[in-house]
Design a protein around this motif. Structure first.
Motif, PDB file in Angstrom:
ATOM      1  N   LEU A 170      39.379  39.673  24.222  1.00 34.96           N
ATOM      2  CA  LEU A 170      38.192  40.425  24.632  1.00 34.96           C
ATOM      3  C   LEU A 170      37.629  39.869  25.936  1.00 34.96           C
ATOM      4  O   LEU A 170      37.296  40.627  26.855  1.00 34.96           O
ATOM      5  N   TYR A 171      37.549  38.566  26.024  1.00 35.05           N
ATOM      6  CA  TYR A 171      37.028  37.926  27.240  1.00 35.05           C
ATOM      7  C   TYR A 171      37.893  38.277  28.450  1.00 35.05           C
ATOM      8  O   TYR A 171      37.376  38.678  29.503  1.00 35.05           O
ATOM      9  N   ASP A 172      39.206  38.144  28.302  1.00 31.30           N
ATOM     10  CA  ASP A 172      40.101  38.410  29.431  1.00 31.30           C
ATOM     11  C   ASP A 172      40.008  39.865  29.878  1.00 31.30           C
ATOM     12  O   ASP A 172      40.039  40.163  31.082  1.00 31.30           O
ATOM     13  N   GLU A 173      39.901  40.782  28.912  1.00 31.14           N
ATOM     14  CA  GLU A 173      39.786  42.203  29.241  1.00 31.14           C
ATOM     15  C   GLU A 173      38.514  42.482  30.038  1.00 31.14           C
ATOM     16  O   GLU A 173      38.549  43.132  31.095  1.00 31.14           O
ATOM     17  N   ILE A 174      37.387  41.996  29.546  1.00 35.81           N
ATOM     18  CA  ILE A 174      36.115  42.270  30.221  1.00 35.81           C
ATOM     19  C   ILE A 174      36.068  41.570  31.573  1.00 35.81           C
ATOM     20  O   ILE A 174      35.549  42.123  32.553  1.00 35.81           O
ATOM     21  N   ARG A 175      36.632  40.377  31.657  1.00 36.50           N
ATOM     22  CA  ARG A 175      36.641  39.660  32.933  1.00 36.50           C
ATOM     23  C   ARG A 175      37.442  40.440  33.979  1.00 36.50           C
ATOM     24  O   ARG A 175      37.028  40.539  35.145  1.00 36.50           O
ATOM     25  N   ALA A 176      38.571  41.012  33.566  1.00 38.28           N
ATOM     26  CA  ALA A 176      39.371  41.816  34.491  1.00 38.28           C
ATOM     27  C   ALA A 176      38.595  43.052  34.936  1.00 38.28           C
ATOM     28  O   ALA A 176      38.670  43.465  36.105  1.00 38.28           O
ATOM     29  N   MET A 177      37.841  43.637  34.025  1.00 37.50           N
ATOM     30  CA  MET A 177      37.038  44.808  34.373  1.00 37.50           C
ATOM     31  C   MET A 177      35.926  44.435  35.347  1.00 37.50           C
ATOM     32  O   MET A 177      35.636  45.181  36.289  1.00 37.50           O
ATOM     33  N   ARG A 178      35.316  43.293  35.126  1.00 35.81           N
ATOM     34  CA  ARG A 178      34.272  42.836  36.049  1.00 35.81           C
ATOM     35  C   ARG A 178      34.857  42.658  37.453  1.00 35.81           C
ATOM     36  O   ARG A 178      34.242  43.056  38.455  1.00 35.81           O
ATOM     37  N   GLU A 179      36.033  42.083  37.549  1.00 36.37           N
ATOM     38  CA  GLU A 179      36.660  41.902  38.859  1.00 36.37           C
ATOM     39  C   GLU A 179      36.971  43.248  39.505  1.00 36.37           C
ATOM     40  O   GLU A 179      36.797  43.427  40.717  1.00 36.37           O
ATOM     41  N   ALA A 180      37.408  44.226  38.702  1.00 36.36           N
ATOM     42  CA  ALA A 180      37.716  45.552  39.240  1.00 36.36           C
ATOM     43  C   ALA A 180      36.460  46.260  39.736  1.00 36.36           C
ATOM     44  O   ALA A 180      36.527  47.078  40.659  1.00 36.36           O
ATOM     45  N   CYS A 181      35.319  45.949  39.141  1.00 35.60           N
ATOM     46  CA  CYS A 181      34.058  46.578  39.555  1.00 35.60           C
ATOM     47  C   CYS A 181      33.629  46.136  40.950  1.00 35.60           C
ATOM     48  O   CYS A 181      32.906  46.869  41.637  1.00 35.60           O
ATOM     49  N   GLY A 182      34.059  44.953  41.372  1.00 35.44           N
ATOM     50  CA  GLY A 182      33.631  44.460  42.673  1.00 35.44           C
ATOM     51  C   GLY A 182      32.118  44.367  42.747  1.00 35.44           C
ATOM     52  O   GLY A 182      31.473  43.780  41.869  1.00 35.44           O
ATOM     53  N   PRO A 183      31.504  44.988  43.765  1.00 37.24           N
ATOM     54  CA  PRO A 183      30.047  44.898  43.906  1.00 37.24           C
ATOM     55  C   PRO A 183      29.279  45.783  42.928  1.00 37.24           C
ATOM     56  O   PRO A 183      28.065  45.624  42.775  1.00 37.24           O
ATOM     57  N   ALA A 184      29.955  46.724  42.287  1.00 43.62           N
ATOM     58  CA  ALA A 184      29.270  47.604  41.334  1.00 43.62           C
ATOM     59  C   ALA A 184      28.897  46.815  40.081  1.00 43.62           C
ATOM     60  O   ALA A 184      29.693  46.025  39.571  1.00 43.62           O
ATOM     61  N   MET A 206      27.935  38.044  23.010  1.00 40.75           N
ATOM     62  CA  MET A 206      28.074  36.756  23.686  1.00 40.75           C
ATOM     63  C   MET A 206      29.332  36.712  24.546  1.00 40.75           C
ATOM     64  O   MET A 206      29.306  36.227  25.689  1.00 40.75           O
ATOM     65  N   VAL A 207      30.438  37.228  24.030  1.00 35.05           N
ATOM     66  CA  VAL A 207      31.681  37.220  24.807  1.00 35.05           C
ATOM     67  C   VAL A 207      31.531  38.100  26.048  1.00 35.05           C
ATOM     68  O   VAL A 207      31.970  37.727  27.146  1.00 35.05           O
ATOM     69  N   ALA A 208      30.899  39.263  25.891  1.00 31.72           N
ATOM     70  CA  ALA A 208      30.713  40.161  27.035  1.00 31.72           C
ATOM     71  C   ALA A 208      29.883  39.497  28.121  1.00 31.72           C
ATOM     72  O   ALA A 208      30.159  39.659  29.318  1.00 31.72           O
ATOM     73  N   MET A 209      28.878  38.740  27.733  1.00 27.19           N
ATOM     74  CA  MET A 209      28.052  38.046  28.728  1.00 27.19           C
ATOM     75  C   MET A 209      28.811  36.885  29.355  1.00 27.19           C
ATOM     76  O   MET A 209      28.733  36.663  30.570  1.00 27.19           O
ATOM     77  N   GLN A 210      29.558  36.147  28.556  1.00 27.22           N
ATOM     78  CA  GLN A 210      30.358  35.062  29.113  1.00 27.22           C
ATOM     79  C   GLN A 210      31.387  35.593  30.115  1.00 27.22           C
ATOM     80  O   GLN A 210      31.723  34.917  31.095  1.00 27.22           O
ATOM     81  N   ALA A 211      31.862  36.814  29.888  1.00 28.90           N
ATOM     82  CA  ALA A 211      32.856  37.416  30.784  1.00 28.90           C
ATOM     83  C   ALA A 211      32.234  38.010  32.043  1.00 28.90           C
ATOM     84  O   ALA A 211      32.955  38.531  32.892  1.00 28.90           O
ATOM     85  N   GLY A 212      30.903  37.956  32.170  1.00 26.46           N
ATOM     86  CA  GLY A 212      30.271  38.361  33.416  1.00 26.46           C
ATOM     87  C   GLY A 212      29.622  39.721  33.432  1.00 26.46           C
ATOM     88  O   GLY A 212      29.329  40.251  34.515  1.00 26.46           O
TER      89      GLY A 212
END
Length: 317
Positions: A170-184, A206-212
């Motif tokens: 879950l963390y890795d998935e959300i972290r990748a999505m955060r990176e794809a969002c860029g400035p958004a 908690m995991v979603a917040m830890q992932a950014g």
């Protein structure tokens, strides 16, 4: 003047922050049930709170038959959510919604319709609402929406990761999505109605917040059970725990099933009671809704005139 905080960057995955955490369902339900009775907001104060609620609404259309014309009408309502005569009577010069939320293919239409308004366009992405398309496709959808002009992205998580307790996935998935969002800015939809328990809701938060994640969001609006006060209470307390550990401010967005001015008041009371007035501002609190706006405008008209008008006088678009 509103104090602006740095964008949350997340943290490494720290399961020890939540592994032993268990949410007491009955206690959460009792606390949630008490919230609407703990604070009485009447007359001009109620009008002020309802105006604040408007600024926090992500005015949304996510229907299979969405068209450019519908999005343009929605954006016109976003620019002028309350009739000018009511605003004048309330002594308010201008009010706008927090954002307009649409599908990725509608982003460009919304951006054009909102040009010069300062209202950001939000887009759902990542295979909304189920989120079960392959990850590369979901990341590509995020990038497409950002390229089209979306300033906010509402992503959906893979619920299976939560149900299996696979927090690293879950963390890795959300972290990748955060990176794809860029400035958004990214709002992580947990689809809490699919997560079975409040303990799972807390851990996923908690995991979603830890992932950014910039925001955590209850629901897609498509589940059988969407935003409820007990679920929201659980997520808000996770926000508070994360803030206390890291100093990072993450926002909250309830969505799905919120239709009335009373709903808006109840969720504002939740934020006030649990997190304070700073979390009643649109950079930290949003409400995913559409029909709610019409009911708020109707309540404001009653405050001004003393009469309730027919609901069709406050059409959404």
């Amino acid at each position: 003047m509103t104090e602006h905080f740095p964008r949350p960057e997340g943290s490494p995955l720290m399961p020890d922050w939540f592994d032993a955490h268990a949410v007491n369902l009955s206690a959460s339900e009792r606390r949630a049930a008490s919230l609407p009775t703990r604070r009485t907001v009447k007359k001009e104060w109620q009008a002020a709170w309802l105006l604040r609620a408007i600024t926090c609404i992500d005015l949304t259309t996510l229907a299979g038959d969405d068209t450019e014309d519908r999005v343009q009408r929605l954006c016109a309502k976003a620019r002028t959510p309350v009739r000018a005569d009511l605003l004048e009577a309330l002594g308010i010069e201008k009010v706008t919604v927090g954002a307009v939320c649409v599908y990725p293919t509608m982003v460009a239409h919304a951006v054009m319709a909102l040009e010069g308004s300062g209202i950001p366009v939000a887009s759902v992405a990542t295979g909304f609402p189920a989120g079960l398309t392959p990850l590369p496709l979901r990341l590509g959808e995020i990038r497409y929406a950002v390229e089209q002009g979306a300033k906010e992205i509402d992503i959906v998580i893979t619920r299976e990761h939560v149900l299996k307790g696979d927090w690293a996935a879950l963390y890795d998935e959300i972290r990748a999505m955060r990176e794809a969002c860029g400035p958004a800015h990214m709002k992580a939809i947990l689809a809490t109605g699919d997560l079975k328990t409040l303990t799972n809701v807390y851990k996923a938060s908690m995991v979603a917040m830890q992932a950014g994640s910039d925001f955590i969001k209850t629901s897609t609006g498509k589940e059988d059970v969407n935003a409820t006060l007990p679920v929201s209470l659980t997520m808000v307390r996770a926000l508070r725990d994360y803030r206390d550990r890291t100093g990072q401010m993450v926002g909250f967005k309830p969505a799905g099933g919120l239709r009335t001015a009373k709903d808006a008041m109840n969720w504002l009371i939740l934020m006030k009671e649990e997190l304070g007035t700073r979390f009643m501002m649109p950079d930290l609190f949003r409400i995913g809704a559409s029909s709610m706006l019409g009911d708020i405008e109707r309540q404001l008209e009653h405050h001004v005139t003393g009469r309730y008008s027919a609901a069709n006088r406050h059409a959404l678009a």
